[in-house]
Design a protein around this motif. Structure first.
Motif, PDB file in Angstrom:
ATOM      1  N   THR A   8      28.757 -40.457  16.139  1.00  0.00           N
ATOM      2  CA  THR A   8      27.683 -41.427  16.368  1.00  0.00           C
ATOM      3  C   THR A   8      26.482 -41.181  15.463  1.00  0.00           C
ATOM      4  OG1 THR A   8      26.637 -40.079  18.101  1.00  0.00           O
ATOM      5  CG2 THR A   8      28.383 -41.608  18.793  1.00  0.00           C
ATOM      6  N   ILE A   9      26.458 -40.057  14.739  1.00  0.00           N
ATOM      7  CA  ILE A   9      25.339 -39.752  13.868  1.00  0.00           C
ATOM      8  C   ILE A   9      25.501 -40.491  12.549  1.00  0.00           C
ATOM      9  CG2 ILE A   9      24.133 -37.928  12.600  1.00  0.00           C
ATOM     10  CD1 ILE A   9      25.013 -35.983  14.777  1.00  0.00           C
ATOM     11  N   LYS A  10      24.468 -41.245  12.164  1.00  0.00           N
ATOM     12  CA  LYS A  10      24.507 -41.989  10.914  1.00  0.00           C
ATOM     13  C   LYS A  10      23.928 -41.141   9.790  1.00  0.00           C
ATOM     14  CE  LYS A  10      22.948 -46.295   8.727  1.00  0.00           C
ATOM     15  NZ  LYS A  10      22.364 -45.626   7.546  1.00  0.00           N
ATOM     16  N   ARG A  11      24.705 -40.934   8.770  1.00  0.00           N
ATOM     17  CA  ARG A  11      24.269 -40.144   7.623  1.00  0.00           C
ATOM     18  C   ARG A  11      23.258 -40.954   6.797  1.00  0.00           C
ATOM     19  NH1 ARG A  11      25.427 -34.809   5.876  1.00  0.00           N
ATOM     20  NH2 ARG A  11      27.624 -35.085   6.411  1.00  0.00           N
ATOM     21  N   ILE A  12      22.173 -40.328   6.393  1.00  0.00           N
ATOM     22  CA  ILE A  12      21.194 -40.968   5.519  1.00  0.00           C
ATOM     23  C   ILE A  12      21.832 -41.194   4.155  1.00  0.00           C
ATOM     24  CG2 ILE A  12      18.968 -40.642   4.354  1.00  0.00           C
ATOM     25  CD1 ILE A  12      18.074 -39.031   6.813  1.00  0.00           C
ATOM     26  N   THR A  13      21.549 -42.349   3.549  1.00  0.00           N
ATOM     27  CA  THR A  13      22.182 -42.733   2.291  1.00  0.00           C
ATOM     28  C   THR A  13      21.140 -42.961   1.199  1.00  0.00           C
ATOM     29  OG1 THR A  13      22.083 -45.095   2.797  1.00  0.00           O
ATOM     30  CG2 THR A  13      24.023 -43.893   3.580  1.00  0.00           C
ATOM     31  N   ALA A  14      21.627 -43.143  -0.024  1.00  0.00           N
ATOM     32  CA  ALA A  14      20.739 -43.419  -1.153  1.00  0.00           C
ATOM     33  C   ALA A  14      19.878 -44.665  -0.916  1.00  0.00           C
ATOM     34  CB  ALA A  14      21.557 -43.550  -2.434  1.00  0.00           C
ATOM     35  N   PRO A  15      20.424 -45.783  -0.418  1.00  0.00           N
ATOM     36  CA  PRO A  15      19.561 -46.936  -0.139  1.00  0.00           C
ATOM     37  C   PRO A  15      18.479 -46.644   0.903  1.00  0.00           C
ATOM     38  CG  PRO A  15      21.840 -47.639  -0.264  1.00  0.00           C
ATOM     39  CD  PRO A  15      21.853 -46.135  -0.285  1.00  0.00           C
ATOM     40  N   ASP A  16      18.788 -45.787   1.882  1.00  0.00           N
ATOM     41  CA  ASP A  16      17.781 -45.402   2.875  1.00  0.00           C
ATOM     42  C   ASP A  16      16.617 -44.671   2.199  1.00  0.00           C
ATOM     43  OD1 ASP A  16      19.329 -46.392   5.000  1.00  0.00           O
ATOM     44  OD2 ASP A  16      20.387 -44.488   5.229  1.00  0.00           O
ATOM     45  N   ILE A  17      16.931 -43.751   1.296  1.00  0.00           N
ATOM     46  CA  ILE A  17      15.891 -43.015   0.582  1.00  0.00           C
ATOM     47  C   ILE A  17      15.130 -43.954  -0.350  1.00  0.00           C
ATOM     48  CG2 ILE A  17      15.427 -41.150  -1.056  1.00  0.00           C
ATOM     49  CD1 ILE A  17      16.225 -40.237   1.778  1.00  0.00           C
ATOM     50  N   ARG A  18      15.852 -44.797  -1.038  1.00  0.00           N
ATOM     51  CA  ARG A  18      15.210 -45.762  -1.948  1.00  0.00           C
ATOM     52  C   ARG A  18      14.204 -46.629  -1.200  1.00  0.00           C
ATOM     53  NH1 ARG A  18      12.605 -48.800  -3.922  1.00  0.00           N
ATOM     54  NH2 ARG A  18      12.916 -50.309  -5.610  1.00  0.00           N
ATOM     55  N   ALA A  19      14.505 -47.000   0.034  1.00  0.00           N
ATOM     56  CA  ALA A  19      13.641 -47.868   0.833  1.00  0.00           C
ATOM     57  C   ALA A  19      12.384 -47.167   1.331  1.00  0.00           C
ATOM     58  CB  ALA A  19      14.424 -48.441   2.018  1.00  0.00           C
ATOM     59  N   ARG A  20      12.312 -45.844   1.177  1.00  0.00           N
ATOM     60  CA  ARG A  20      11.156 -45.081   1.660  1.00  0.00           C
ATOM     61  C   ARG A  20      10.007 -45.066   0.647  1.00  0.00           C
ATOM     62  NH1 ARG A  20      13.288 -41.164   5.395  1.00  0.00           N
ATOM     63  NH2 ARG A  20      11.347 -39.969   5.324  1.00  0.00           N
ATOM     64  N   ALA A  37      22.266 -25.001   6.571  1.00  0.00           N
ATOM     65  CA  ALA A  37      22.240 -26.458   6.513  1.00  0.00           C
ATOM     66  C   ALA A  37      22.206 -27.057   7.913  1.00  0.00           C
ATOM     67  CB  ALA A  37      23.451 -26.977   5.748  1.00  0.00           C
ATOM     68  N   ALA A  38      22.953 -26.478   8.839  1.00  0.00           N
ATOM     69  CA  ALA A  38      22.978 -26.985  10.212  1.00  0.00           C
ATOM     70  C   ALA A  38      21.609 -26.844  10.879  1.00  0.00           C
ATOM     71  CB  ALA A  38      24.036 -26.240  11.021  1.00  0.00           C
ATOM     72  N   ILE A  39      20.896 -25.759  10.584  1.00  0.00           N
ATOM     73  CA  ILE A  39      19.556 -25.564  11.152  1.00  0.00           C
ATOM     74  C   ILE A  39      18.574 -26.573  10.578  1.00  0.00           C
ATOM     75  CG2 ILE A  39      17.593 -23.973  11.264  1.00  0.00           C
ATOM     76  CD1 ILE A  39      19.683 -21.674  11.221  1.00  0.00           C
ATOM     77  N   ARG A  80      29.678 -29.097   5.492  1.00  0.00           N
ATOM     78  CA  ARG A  80      30.212 -28.702   6.799  1.00  0.00           C
ATOM     79  C   ARG A  80      29.099 -28.489   7.814  1.00  0.00           C
ATOM     80  NH1 ARG A  80      33.164 -24.768   3.500  1.00  0.00           N
ATOM     81  NH2 ARG A  80      35.128 -25.741   2.825  1.00  0.00           N
ATOM     82  N   GLY A  81      27.923 -28.095   7.342  1.00  0.00           N
ATOM     83  CA  GLY A  81      26.816 -27.821   8.259  1.00  0.00           C
ATOM     84  C   GLY A  81      25.940 -29.012   8.549  1.00  0.00           C
ATOM     85  N   ALA A  82      25.784 -29.914   7.588  1.00  0.00           N
ATOM     86  CA  ALA A  82      24.868 -31.056   7.736  1.00  0.00           C
ATOM     87  C   ALA A  82      25.629 -32.288   8.211  1.00  0.00           C
ATOM     88  CB  ALA A  82      24.177 -31.343   6.410  1.00  0.00           C
ATOM     89  N   LYS A  83      25.089 -32.952   9.209  1.00  0.00           N
ATOM     90  CA  LYS A  83      25.721 -34.151   9.754  1.00  0.00           C
ATOM     91  C   LYS A  83      24.867 -35.402   9.569  1.00  0.00           C
ATOM     92  CE  LYS A  83      28.900 -31.409  11.173  1.00  0.00           C
ATOM     93  NZ  LYS A  83      30.143 -31.308  10.375  1.00  0.00           N
ATOM     94  N   ARG A  84      23.559 -35.223   9.395  1.00  0.00           N
ATOM     95  CA  ARG A  84      22.632 -36.358   9.346  1.00  0.00           C
ATOM     96  C   ARG A  84      21.982 -36.516   7.977  1.00  0.00           C
ATOM     97  NH1 ARG A  84      17.353 -36.001   9.334  1.00  0.00           N
ATOM     98  NH2 ARG A  84      16.086 -37.836   9.776  1.00  0.00           N
ATOM     99  N   ALA A  85      21.477 -35.429   7.409  1.00  0.00           N
ATOM    100  CA  ALA A  85      20.748 -35.492   6.143  1.00  0.00           C
ATOM    101  C   ALA A  85      21.665 -35.918   5.005  1.00  0.00           C
ATOM    102  CB  ALA A  85      20.130 -34.130   5.828  1.00  0.00           C
ATOM    103  N   MET A  86      21.076 -36.619   4.036  1.00  0.00           N
ATOM    104  CA  MET A  86      21.799 -36.934   2.817  1.00  0.00           C
ATOM    105  C   MET A  86      21.967 -35.644   2.021  1.00  0.00           C
ATOM    106  SD  MET A  86      20.681 -39.518  -0.247  1.00  0.00           S
ATOM    107  CE  MET A  86      21.871 -39.954  -1.511  1.00  0.00           C
ATOM    108  N   GLY A 115      32.377 -34.427  -0.732  1.00  0.00           N
ATOM    109  CA  GLY A 115      32.010 -35.497   0.196  1.00  0.00           C
ATOM    110  C   GLY A 115      30.525 -35.790   0.193  1.00  0.00           C
ATOM    111  N   ALA A 116      29.780 -35.218  -0.758  1.00  0.00           N
ATOM    112  CA  ALA A 116      28.334 -35.450  -0.837  1.00  0.00           C
ATOM    113  C   ALA A 116      28.031 -36.898  -1.173  1.00  0.00           C
ATOM    114  CB  ALA A 116      27.714 -34.521  -1.881  1.00  0.00           C
ATOM    115  N   GLN A 117      26.779 -37.303  -0.933  1.00  0.00           N
ATOM    116  CA  GLN A 117      26.391 -38.700  -1.110  1.00  0.00           C
ATOM    117  C   GLN A 117      25.832 -39.015  -2.490  1.00  0.00           C
ATOM    118  OE1 GLN A 117      25.377 -37.020   2.076  1.00  0.00           O
ATOM    119  NE2 GLN A 117      27.489 -37.688   2.283  1.00  0.00           N
TER     120      GLN A 117
END
Length: 278
Positions: A8-20, A37-39, A80-86, A115-117
């Protein structure tokens, strides 16, 4: 964390960062392993698997000796540690300068095997054409202007850039070219505050400062630096912890306990089970 929650966790993407751009500041830190990375994952928008790992993890004197295989290995761990951050992975020295097709092949390998973005590359004179080539073929690219660590053998030292008009103009042009080529964001490293501010105002892509300006759209630091793992850090680093001191005290305590036979104690020791009574 259960697999159902992870899904259910949505990974942040390049368009999300671009929109900031011009919005809430973007939080970026370097990451090199899964547990760290998990911390950091809940707190950061982007985790950068920087080629700084050569110096921060492997004890090298510069980033020049970092290989593609090293970047992939650490990138896999961070994913493997990060689930949300790009997760963005640096392209190391020599992996993208030889030509656009070589850069594409290496970038594809990084993204497929980790599998990186996105990938990041330093924006030298030939970089804009390479960035455009990669972006047109589906690879998000973060640019990097100002102080370029991979150019240490040309520059001779890690010193601030953009303090005279000629160099300032070159960096500003490089930022424009990098943004126009399609980079979704641009790291600005080690430049005069006024130049970082000018670049941030001039280009339509988010800027990520490191030794630059609070006016940038976000900030990045090398994590071991900000955690206080080294005696010396650059002027632009703020230490948020003293892990070097904490680790030293912990290891000294462990060594003392081992030598005095206080460790392991009974509570930390396994014993044979007593036979059951007849």
């Amino acid at each position: 964390m259960s697999s159902q929650v992870q899904d259910t966790i949505k990974r942040i993407t390049a368009p999300d960062i671009r929109a900031r751009k011009g919005g809430e500041p973007i939080v970026v830190l370097t990451a090199y392993d899964a547990p760290t990375a998990a911390i950091m994952d809940p707190h950061c928008d982007v985790l950068l698997v920087g080629d700084s790992l050569g110096m921060a993890v492997h004890g090298m004197t510069s980033t020049v000796g970092v290989t593609l295989e090293m970047m992939i290995l650490h990138g896999q761990a961070v994913m493997r540690g990060a689930k949300r951050a790009m997760v963005v992975i640096d392209m190391p020295f020599g992996s993208y300068e030889a030509g656009m097709e070589t850069a594409y092949a290496n970038a594809v390998r990084v993204m497929k095997e980790t599998g990186a973005q996105a990938i990041k590359l330093e924006s030298g004179p030939t970089a804009p054409a390479t960035i455009e080539y990669l972006v047109k073929r589906g690879i998000p690219v973060m640019g990097h202007v100002g102080l370029l660590p991979q150019s240490i053998n040309i520059d001779g030292s890690f010193k601030a850039k953009g303090r005279d008009e000629a160099e300032r103009a070159r960096i500003l042009q490089s930022a424009h070219d990098t943004a126009n080529a399609g980079a979704f964001s641009v790291v600005i490293e080690g430049v005069a505050e006024s130049l970082a501010r000018e670049i941030t105002e001039a280009i339509d892509k988010p800027t990520i400062g490191i030794g630059a300006s609070a006016a940038c759209d976000g900030q990045v630091l090398v994590t071991p630096d900000m955690l206080g793992l080294f005696d010396w850090t650059p002027r632009f680093v703020r230490k948020y912890a003293d892990l070097r001191g904490e680790i030293d005290r912990a290891v000294a305590g462990y060594a003392a306990d081992v030598r005095a036979r206080r460790f392991p104690a009974e509570v930390e020791t396994y014993f044979s089970k007593k036979p059951a009574s007849p």
